[in-house]
Design an enzyme around this catalytic site. Structure first.
Site, PDB file in Angstrom:
ATOM      1  N   ASP A   1       0.921  -1.191  -0.553  1.00  0.00           N
ATOM      2  CA  ASP A   1       0.332  -0.018   0.094  1.00  0.00           C
ATOM      3  C   ASP A   1       0.854   0.990  -0.289  1.00  0.00           C
ATOM      4  O   ASP A   1       1.710   1.427   0.713  1.00  0.00           O
ATOM      5  CB  ASP A   1      -0.883  -0.048   1.548  1.00  0.00           C
TER       6      ASP A   1
ATOM      7  N   HIS B   1       3.781  -2.137   3.001  1.00  0.00           N
ATOM      8  CA  HIS B   1       3.430  -1.330   2.369  1.00  0.00           C
ATOM      9  C   HIS B   1       4.960  -0.853   1.942  1.00  0.00           C
ATOM     10  O   HIS B   1       6.816  -1.143   2.855  1.00  0.00           O
ATOM     11  CB  HIS B   1       3.643   0.208   3.563  1.00  0.00           C
TER      12      HIS B   1
HETATM   13 ZN    ZN Z   1      -2.512   3.484   3.395  1.00  0.00          ZN
END
Ligand code: ZN
Length: 433
Positions: free
Chosen positions: A253, A396
């Site tokens: 992400d 992430h």
């Molecule tokens: Zn996010």
């Protein structure tokens, strides 16, 4: 089809050779200058998502950083010892523009959500030659300030006829320097932002081309170069997925990140694995080549909104804006609309679901908490211990430790017998069963 008007980095490189220090430009439409500093925090007491630029010009960078720190501190102080129904949120995004390879404009959008929403802004114009900050009166004379005020008045009267009939509007649109403090210089035009609570209760924006000015200063229009996306990136590699064998979907992400995403793509390619990247529209526009690579190498791109605000606190109109802008950015680069949406912080409600345009909302089943531990070994160990068939693993691609963990996890998960597939592939095989 949408063609973004952005500057070719290669051309820039050629043009800049030989000069001393020049302004390095990005390929993003709204973030022409600076490396993005991105901070993400999901505490129990608050949510924080900050993006601001590091331009390489010290005076400017220090000013931006100081301003961000002040905003953060004020935010933390104001939520101290208080209970909120909705978890408080601080969101900062930015725009940056460069003109004549000399004037850098940076505009911060600051969004805070306590019991109500608060939108504020900060704007700077920096002259990289004189190392000075400029205000509107350094740029145009009084007569042109009056022209700017007049044009802006006419523009807003057409758009918001009722709201313009007020003393508040008249006093904030008049040709006074303090009314025009949020000015940015684009290649061929001024942009002026008006904060919420000045002209109107909401924010407002106005643009005026330089050729409407009478002042003869160095604001001549620059030629805007056009970046044309590939036409031919739809030939994804074919894959052999065995539906009877275990599979998991790695997801990343908040990127793409110019620092770490490429190393994750390298590892995926090396091991013939796929992953899903839930990108931010703002970041996607800065790194079109990374997005094209993702698609070409058989990965999937999902929509993680444009600016990473918690959607459950936004109006329907603003949620749609966040989603549509990102769909269009990604389409502009890859010629494919994402089929998946992952709302920031995983927050969703009925309004969010109504705005998804038939796209699938995806959260996760295994949260590595990589943004918190920042420890690649801990991330790898945790996944190794807890992973199970058909997991959607949340990471992430913003941190070095997450990239290192991914590089270790890709071969490790394969050794454990898992096929690394995209989220849509995972769903396709689940639905067949
Ligand atoms: Zn996010």
């Amino acid at each position: 089809m949408r063609i973004s008007k952005i500057v070719c980095p290669f051309l820039c490189f050629l043009l800049c050779c030989g000069c001393s220090k020049s302004v390095t430009q990005n390929s993003s439409r709204k973030q022409e200058v600076g490396e993005t500093i991105q901070v993400l925090q999901m505490e129990d007491r608050y949510l924080k998502s900050l993006q601001y630029p590091k331009t390489g010009w010290n005076e400017l960078d220090q000013t931006i950083e100081k301003s961000v720190q002040t905003i953060e501190q004020a935010f933390l102080v104001s939520i101290m010892n208080k209970d909120y129904e909705i978890i408080p949120e601080l969101n900062i995004t930015y725009e940056s523009y460069v003109k004549n390879d000399r004037y850098i404009s940076v505009h911060l959008n600051i969004y805070q959500q306590f019991d109500e929403q608060k939108n504020t802004m900060e704007t700077w114009i920096f002259d990289t030659e004189k190392k000075e900050f400029l205000t509107i009166s350094n740029i145009i004379d009084n007569k042109d300030l009056q022209n700017l005020s007049k044009e802006a008045t006419a523009y807003f009267k057409e758009r918001y006829p009722k709201e313009c009939n007020s003393d508040q509007f008249r006093s904030h649109i008049s040709a006074a320097e303090e009314n025009f403090k949020h000015v940015i210089l684009k290649k061929d035009r001024f942009g002026v932002y008006f904060a919420a609570g000045t002209l109107f209760d909401h924010e407002a924006y106005f643009e005026m081309p330089y050729h409407h000015l009478e002042t003869q200063i160095s604001l001549q229009n620059e030629v805007i170069k056009t970046y044309v996306p590939y036409d031919d990136i739809l030939n994804e590699p074919t894959k052999n997925i065995d539906p009877d064998k275990p599979m998991v979907a790695l997801t990343f992400d908040d990127g793409p990140s110019t620092r770490y995403t490429a190393s994750i793509l390298d590892a995926l390619k090396e091991y013939g694995a796929s992953a899903t990247f839930f990108v931010l529209g703002s970041n996607a526009e800065r790194s079109p080549a990374l997005l094209q690579r993702m698609v070409l190498e058989g990965n999937e791109i999902g929509n993680h909104t444009y600016s990473h605000k918690q959607l459950t606190t936004l109006s329907k109109e603003n949620i749609e804006e966040e989603i549509v802008a990102t769909q269009e950015s990604i389409y502009g680069i890859t010629h494919k609309y994402p089929e998946l949406i992952r709302p920031p912080y995983g927050s969703k409600n009925d309004t969010v679901l109504q705005c998804t345009q038939g796209k699938r909302i995806v959260t996760w089943t295994l949260d590595t908490k990589d943004w918190k531990t920042r420890d690649s070994k801990a991330i790898v160990n945790y996944v190794e211990k807890t992973v199970k068939d058909r997991d959607i693993i949340l990471m992430h691609d913003l941190y070095a430790t997450s990239a290192q963990a991914a590089i270790l996890l890709i071969p490790k998960l394969q050794e454990m017998g898992y096929q690394l597939v995209t989220v849509s592939e995972l769903y396709a095989y689940n639905e067949q069963e």
